[in-house]
Motif scaffolding. Structure first.
Motif, PDB file in Angstrom:
ATOM      1  N   LEU A 117       6.420  -0.287  11.594  1.00 56.46           N
ATOM      2  CA  LEU A 117       5.295  -1.260  11.552  1.00 56.46           C
ATOM      3  C   LEU A 117       5.707  -1.377   9.209  1.00 56.46           C
ATOM      4  N   GLY A 118       6.761  -0.921   9.072  1.00 58.65           N
ATOM      5  CA  GLY A 118       7.243  -1.250   7.796  1.00 58.65           C
ATOM      6  C   GLY A 118       6.109  -0.446   6.548  1.00 58.65           C
ATOM      7  N   HIS A 119       5.655  -1.493   5.515  1.00 62.94           N
ATOM      8  CA  HIS A 119       5.085  -1.341   4.887  1.00 62.94           C
ATOM      9  C   HIS A 119       3.252  -1.338   4.861  1.00 62.94           C
ATOM     10  N   ALA A 120       3.578  -1.440   6.264  1.00 65.32           N
ATOM     11  CA  ALA A 120       1.745  -2.402   6.494  1.00 65.32           C
ATOM     12  C   ALA A 120       1.543  -0.583   6.480  1.00 65.32           C
ATOM     13  N   GLY A 121       2.436  -0.058   8.222  1.00 62.99           N
ATOM     14  CA  GLY A 121       1.967   1.178   8.657  1.00 62.99           C
ATOM     15  C   GLY A 121       2.444   2.301   7.301  1.00 62.99           C
ATOM     16  N   GLU A 122       2.977   2.135   6.149  1.00 68.37           N
ATOM     17  CA  GLU A 122       3.081   2.751   5.571  1.00 68.37           C
ATOM     18  C   GLU A 122       1.311   3.497   4.541  1.00 68.37           C
ATOM     19  N   ALA A 123       1.193   2.080   3.986  1.00 65.28           N
ATOM     20  CA  ALA A 123      -0.111   1.914   3.912  1.00 65.28           C
ATOM     21  C   ALA A 123      -1.387   2.576   4.938  1.00 65.28           C
ATOM     22  N   ILE A 124      -1.183   2.316   5.769  1.00 63.86           N
ATOM     23  CA  ILE A 124      -2.442   2.480   7.260  1.00 63.86           C
ATOM     24  C   ILE A 124      -2.284   4.247   6.931  1.00 63.86           C
ATOM     25  N   LEU A 125      -1.139   5.485   6.737  1.00 59.89           N
ATOM     26  CA  LEU A 125      -0.831   6.489   6.387  1.00 59.89           C
ATOM     27  C   LEU A 125      -1.083   7.029   5.692  1.00 59.89           C
ATOM     28  N   ASN A 126      -0.690   6.096   4.392  1.00 59.49           N
ATOM     29  CA  ASN A 126      -1.285   6.929   3.043  1.00 59.49           C
ATOM     30  C   ASN A 126      -3.060   7.007   2.619  1.00 59.49           C
ATOM     31  N   LYS A 127      -3.741   5.734   3.571  1.00 62.61           N
ATOM     32  CA  LYS A 127      -4.743   5.178   3.061  1.00 62.61           C
ATOM     33  C   LYS A 127      -5.446   7.149   4.289  1.00 62.61           C
ATOM     34  N   LEU A 128      -5.211   7.842   5.373  1.00 64.10           N
ATOM     35  CA  LEU A 128      -5.416   8.126   6.311  1.00 64.10           C
ATOM     36  C   LEU A 128      -5.415   9.648   5.790  1.00 64.10           C
ATOM     37  N   SER A 129      -3.766   9.953   4.738  1.00 61.03           N
ATOM     38  CA  SER A 129      -3.358  10.527   4.449  1.00 61.03           C
ATOM     39  C   SER A 129      -4.634  11.281   3.412  1.00 61.03           C
ATOM     40  N   LEU A 130      -4.576  10.237   2.851  1.00 60.68           N
ATOM     41  CA  LEU A 130      -5.875  10.557   1.217  1.00 60.68           C
ATOM     42  C   LEU A 130      -7.234  11.590   2.317  1.00 60.68           C
ATOM     43  N   GLU A 131      -7.150  10.643   2.908  1.00 63.20           N
ATOM     44  CA  GLU A 131      -8.912  11.055   3.931  1.00 63.20           C
ATOM     45  C   GLU A 131      -8.977  12.263   4.386  1.00 63.20           C
ATOM     46  N   GLU A 132      -7.031  12.916   4.402  1.00 62.77           N
ATOM     47  CA  GLU A 132      -7.777  13.849   5.790  1.00 62.77           C
ATOM     48  C   GLU A 132      -6.954  14.792   4.951  1.00 62.77           C
ATOM     49  N   LEU A 133      -6.315  14.639   4.087  1.00 64.88           N
ATOM     50  CA  LEU A 133      -5.316  15.800   3.997  1.00 64.88           C
ATOM     51  C   LEU A 133      -5.918  16.276   1.869  1.00 64.88           C
ATOM     52  N   GLY A 134      -6.030  14.747   1.787  1.00 66.46           N
ATOM     53  CA  GLY A 134      -6.095  14.886   0.491  1.00 66.46           C
ATOM     54  C   GLY A 134      -5.190  14.566  -0.512  1.00 66.46           C
ATOM     55  N   GLU A 135      -3.724  13.869   0.314  1.00 67.20           N
ATOM     56  CA  GLU A 135      -2.620  13.951   0.368  1.00 67.20           C
ATOM     57  C   GLU A 135      -1.753  12.275  -0.241  1.00 67.20           C
ATOM     58  N   TYR A 136      -1.811  11.921  -1.133  1.00 63.55           N
ATOM     59  CA  TYR A 136      -0.658  10.448  -0.278  1.00 63.55           C
ATOM     60  C   TYR A 136       0.320  10.634   0.381  1.00 63.55           C
ATOM     61  N   PHE A 137       0.579  10.135   0.917  1.00 62.09           N
ATOM     62  CA  PHE A 137       1.582   9.782   1.471  1.00 62.09           C
ATOM     63  C   PHE A 137       2.103   8.533   0.937  1.00 62.09           C
ATOM     64  N   ALA A 138       3.920   8.832   1.239  1.00 61.92           N
ATOM     65  CA  ALA A 138       5.191   7.231   0.628  1.00 61.92           C
ATOM     66  C   ALA A 138       6.153   7.534   0.946  1.00 61.92           C
ATOM     67  N   HIS A 139       6.696   6.756   1.661  1.00 61.78           N
ATOM     68  CA  HIS A 139       8.405   6.905   3.053  1.00 61.78           C
ATOM     69  C   HIS A 139       8.794   7.931   1.943  1.00 61.78           C
ATOM     70  N   ASN A 140       9.834   7.533   0.247  1.00 56.84           N
ATOM     71  CA  ASN A 140      10.324   8.203  -0.060  1.00 56.84           C
ATOM     72  C   ASN A 140      10.137   9.465  -0.641  1.00 56.84           C
ATOM     73  N   ILE A 141       9.097  10.186  -0.291  1.00 60.16           N
ATOM     74  CA  ILE A 141       8.817  11.705  -0.522  1.00 60.16           C
ATOM     75  C   ILE A 141       8.463  12.253   1.354  1.00 60.16           C
ATOM     76  N   GLN A 142       8.396  11.991   2.322  1.00 57.37           N
ATOM     77  CA  GLN A 142       8.185  11.736   3.635  1.00 57.37           C
ATOM     78  C   GLN A 142       9.505  11.779   4.386  1.00 57.37           C
TER      79      GLN A 142
END
Length: 382
Positions: A117-142
């Motif tokens: 789902l492109g950048h929409a999917g990335e934004a969702i996983l970033n939000k989830l990662s912050l809530e669950e792990l306290g870490e950002y999710f970015a596609h370049n880092i992934q």
């Protein structure tokens, strides 16, 4: 292969490097995080082979570029974008006499960390990662994470430092007036990589360690900016004459002219220089076009109803898979097609929440949507 023929083959691979620009990155400068003996292929050339033969490269075929769930087979997918970036970057690289092998490796691998789902999917996983792990999710880092720690059943591909750094610093969303490399060693690269999980804004501003990485970074923008307009027009979401004249008069109003104008301008401004840049006129026009695309394409590529549905779905899947790991449910899909194939090292050293995020991030659009539909009914029209 006997030793004499092996040496001759190696020499043939490296012959063109004798004439590279003094600012180019030579194969002799390549560094791997884990030492290994190279074969007849130069290390950056070998990186290309490892990337295109990886299973993640195949999944590019069914990942969103901008528009998800459309019936037009001519609309770009992630694989289209990646190949366009590779060709554009190699065109610039050849004109500037840089290392095309390194350019191609970075370009072909640069978006491997993109979610379904492109950048929409990335934004969702970033939000989830912050809530669950306290870490950002970015596609370049992934992408870097995938090649270092997830690919090849958790052993990684052991790509060169220069290729990994180019992937980490490729972020085409950040347009700059000049792209100038900054030297790095392993320790500096790893510091930036680890820091990115805590400060996502820094990861967008990291500079490549090679001029080849700089070429890919600007080529990322060139690769999508005009093609996304063509896709939007094809889907009836935009008209060509919607593009402001102050932009089209400089860059053109179609992908062919936009790409050609920017490439020639970069070559003219960057030949025999230790940096990559555009003329002020082209830079400001591209900056304006990027904003135009954001306002008229990217922000409107998915409805609020769709975004809510997919966010709810991704969260649902995340918690289901997490419980499956906690309960050791080997019948779960996350075990069957992911965890049971991963190495003991990956399982033992990776937080189970991170394991679930790795799994979801690697999904294709179709697979994710199929999984969501098992648990949540889709009521909006496609």
């Amino acid at each position: 292969m006997d030793e004499l023929r092996k040496e001759q083959a190696k020499a043939n691979f490296l012959r063109k490097e004798k004439d590279l620009s003094k600012y180019a990155t030579k194969s002799s400068e390549a560094v791997r995080l884990k030492k290994e003996t190279e074969d007849i292929r130069p290390p950056f050339f070998h990186d290309i082979d490892r990337i295109i033969h990886s299973l993640s490269y195949t999944r590019y075929l069914n990942k969103t570029q901008v528009f998800t769930l459309n019936d037009n087979d001519h609309v770009s997918r992630r694989i289209t974008h990646v190949q366009l970036v590779s060709k554009i970057a190699r065109t610039i690289g050849r004109a500037l006499n840089l290392n095309e092998d390194l350019i191609e490796a970075i370009a072909l691998g640069h978006d491997i960390g993109h979610t379904p789902l492109g950048h929409a999917g990335e934004a969702i996983l970033n939000k989830l990662s912050l809530e669950e792990l306290g870490e950002y999710f970015a596609h370049n880092i992934q992408g870097v994470r995938y090649y270092m720690s997830v690919a090849t059943d958790g052993e990684g591909l052991n790509l060169t430092l220069q290729t990994l750094d180019g992937i980490m610093t490729h972020n085409g969303e950040m347009l700059s007036p000049i792209y100038e490399p900054i030297p790095k060693d392993k320790e500096e690269f790893l510091r930036e990589y680890n820091e990115s999980y805590k400060d996502i804004n820094k990861s967008k501003k990291y500079r490549p360690m090679t001029l080849e990485g700089c070429v890919v970074r600007i080529s990322d923008i060139i690769g999508y900016i005009g093609r996304d307009i063509e896709d939007a027009i094809m889907l009836g979401k935009l008209k060509r004459n919607d593009i402001p004249k102050e932009i089209s008069n400089i860059l053109g109003d179609n992908n062919r002219d936009i790409v050609n104008t920017i490439i020639l301008d970069i070559i003219n401004e960057s030949l025999d220089k230790p940096y990559i840049k555009m003329s002020d006129e082209v830079y400001h026009a591209l900056f304006a076009l990027k904003k135009f695309n954001s306002d008229n394409i990217y922000k409107l590529s998915m409805s609020k109803e769709e975004l809510n549905y997919y966010e709810k779905g991704i969260y649902k899947l995340y918690h289901i898979y997490l419980e499956d790991i906690k309960s050791n449910n080997k019948n779960s899909i996350i075990y069957k097609i992911f965890l049971l194939q991963q190495s003991n090292n990956y399982i033992e050293t990776t937080n189970i929440k991170r394991q679930v995020i790795d799994f979801i991030a690697g999904m294709t659009d179709d697979f994710l949507i199929k999984e969501i539909k098992k648990y949540i009914t889709c009521n909006f029209k496609k």
